[in-house]
Design a protein around this motif. Structure first.
Motif, short mmCIF file in Angstrom:
data_model
loop_
_atom_site.label_atom_id
_atom_site.label_comp_id
_atom_site.label_asym_id
_atom_site.label_seq_id
_atom_site.Cartn_x
_atom_site.Cartn_y
_atom_site.Cartn_z
N LYS A 171 -7.01 5.20 -0.62
CA LYS A 171 -7.55 6.46 -1.14
C LYS A 171 -7.73 7.50 -0.04
N GLY A 172 -8.19 7.07 1.13
CA GLY A 172 -8.35 8.03 2.22
C GLY A 172 -7.03 8.61 2.66
N LEU A 173 -6.01 7.75 2.79
CA LEU A 173 -4.67 8.22 3.16
C LEU A 173 -4.12 9.15 2.09
N LEU A 174 -4.32 8.78 0.83
CA LEU A 174 -3.83 9.61 -0.27
C LEU A 174 -4.48 10.99 -0.25
N LEU A 175 -5.78 11.05 0.00
CA LEU A 175 -6.48 12.34 0.03
C LEU A 175 -5.93 13.24 1.12
N ARG A 176 -5.70 12.66 2.30
CA ARG A 176 -5.16 13.46 3.40
C ARG A 176 -3.73 13.93 3.11
N LEU A 177 -2.94 13.06 2.47
CA LEU A 177 -1.58 13.46 2.10
C LEU A 177 -1.60 14.61 1.09
N VAL A 178 -2.49 14.53 0.11
CA VAL A 178 -2.56 15.55 -0.93
C VAL A 178 -3.02 16.88 -0.34
N ILE A 179 -4.03 16.84 0.56
CA ILE A 179 -4.50 18.07 1.19
C ILE A 179 -3.36 18.74 1.96
N VAL A 232 0.83 -1.20 0.00
CA VAL A 232 0.00 0.00 0.00
C VAL A 232 0.87 1.26 0.00
N SER A 233 1.97 1.24 0.72
CA SER A 233 2.82 2.43 0.83
C SER A 233 3.43 2.81 -0.52
N VAL A 234 3.86 1.83 -1.30
CA VAL A 234 4.48 2.13 -2.60
C VAL A 234 3.45 2.72 -3.56
N GLY A 235 2.28 2.08 -3.66
CA GLY A 235 1.25 2.61 -4.55
C GLY A 235 0.78 3.99 -4.15
N THR A 236 0.58 4.19 -2.84
CA THR A 236 0.13 5.50 -2.35
C THR A 236 1.20 6.56 -2.55
N ALA A 237 2.47 6.19 -2.33
CA ALA A 237 3.57 7.14 -2.55
C ALA A 237 3.66 7.55 -4.01
N LEU A 238 3.46 6.61 -4.92
CA LEU A 238 3.48 6.94 -6.35
C LEU A 238 2.35 7.90 -6.71
N ALA A 239 1.15 7.62 -6.17
CA ALA A 239 0.01 8.50 -6.46
C ALA A 239 0.23 9.89 -5.88
N TYR A 240 0.78 9.96 -4.67
CA TYR A 240 1.04 11.26 -4.05
C TYR A 240 2.10 12.02 -4.84
N SER A 241 3.15 11.32 -5.28
CA SER A 241 4.19 11.94 -6.07
C SER A 241 3.63 12.49 -7.38
#
Length: 280
Positions: free
Chosen positions: A199-207, A38-47
């Motif tokens: 997706k929830g973690l990604l949204l909070r990271l992006v905000i 999950v961390s790799v996929g989320t990190a890629l999306a955040y990047s």
């Protein structure tokens, strides 16, 4: 916590230019204990989200060498697909030791590269003819590493461009950012299709990241950038070495388990034979 991490990463990127992939995945794993897949996929999306804000600015400033970018993508797009598929394969096999080793190696290389640039700026290569074929070939393993660990596009891509092309510093940054955006977009898309993005973690990271990017852009002119990059590179070097250590420890532990199981089985058989002899 996620908002703070997103803010911190984007703030550091705005001030130092250090890539999002190098920082995000380690923080998610170590600080939030997010599973590796999950961390790799989320990190890629955040990047990807962070670079989507930065790349249009590079286009407006005309800092992207489009011909070089095209050659980079010819090698890079297949590479990120292969790297992502390899990550899925190793994830299914629980090959976490290999992943920790790969991620740690990239972080160590990236931080060492920044330290080298800090202490020996005069040793960097000067302008030279573009080696287009070499650039395209090198982008395959670089992008494969991005798909596998979410790290590497910034330091490794910049190093390749500075060594193999006549681009100036601004063009190197702009072209590499555009390449990294395309590569992380494909990689995060594959992870999203596989359902390995929180997706929830990604949204909070992006905000948090949007706020951090604005704050960093305001503070950047007042911060001694060179000294801050030095401190961050040292921290990243220690972090990368920690990942390498964990990789060795996990590999040794995986070999120790079968040996221990074999010893227990041998001891059990011996006890059974002794008990059988006593019964007789």
């Amino acid at each position: 916590m996620e908002l703070a991490i997103g803010f911190l990463i984007a703030f550091v990127i705005a001030i130092t230019g250090v890539g999002a992939g190098t920082i995000t995945a380690p923080l998610l794993i170590l600080a939030l204990h997010v599973p590796i897949a999950v961390s790799v996929g989320t990190a890629l999306a955040y990047s990807t989200a962070v670079k989507a804000v930065v790349v249009p600015l590079q286009i407006w400033r005309r800092q992207i060498a489009w011909r070089v970018l095209g050659v980079m993508l010819i090698g890079g797009l297949p590479g990120v697909i292969v790297g992502t598929l390899l990550f899925k394969r190793f994830g299914a096999l629980r090959g976490h030791a290999f992943f920790f080793g790969a991620l740690g190696t990239v972080i160590v290389f990236s931080s060492a590269w920044h330290l080298f640039r800090y202490f020996r700026p005069q040793a960097l290569p000067g302008r030279q003819p573009a080696r287009i074929k070499s650039i395209g070939a090198l982008m395959f393993p670089i992008a494969a590493e991005v798909g596998f660990s979410s790290s590497g596009a910034g330091a490794l891509g910049s190093l390749a461009l500075m060594s193999l092309s006549p681009l100036n510093a601004a063009q190197v940054v702009g072209t590499d950012l555009a390449f990294a955006f395309c590569v992380t977009l494909i990689g995060s898309g594959l992870h999203f299709a596989d359902g390995s993005i929180d997706k929830g973690l990604l949204l909070r990271l992006v905000i948090g990241g949007l706020i951090g990017a604005v704050a960093g852009s305001i503070v950047a002119p007042r911060v001694p950038n060179r000294q801050l990059r030095l401190a961050l590179s040292v921290v990243l070097l220690a972090l990368g070495l920690q990942f390498c250590y964990q990789a060795v420890a996990k590999q040794l532990a995986s070999h120790a388990v079968p040996v221990q199981a074999a010893k227990v089985q041998t001891k059990t058989l011996a006890l059974a034979q002794v008990a059988g002899g006593r019964v007789r």
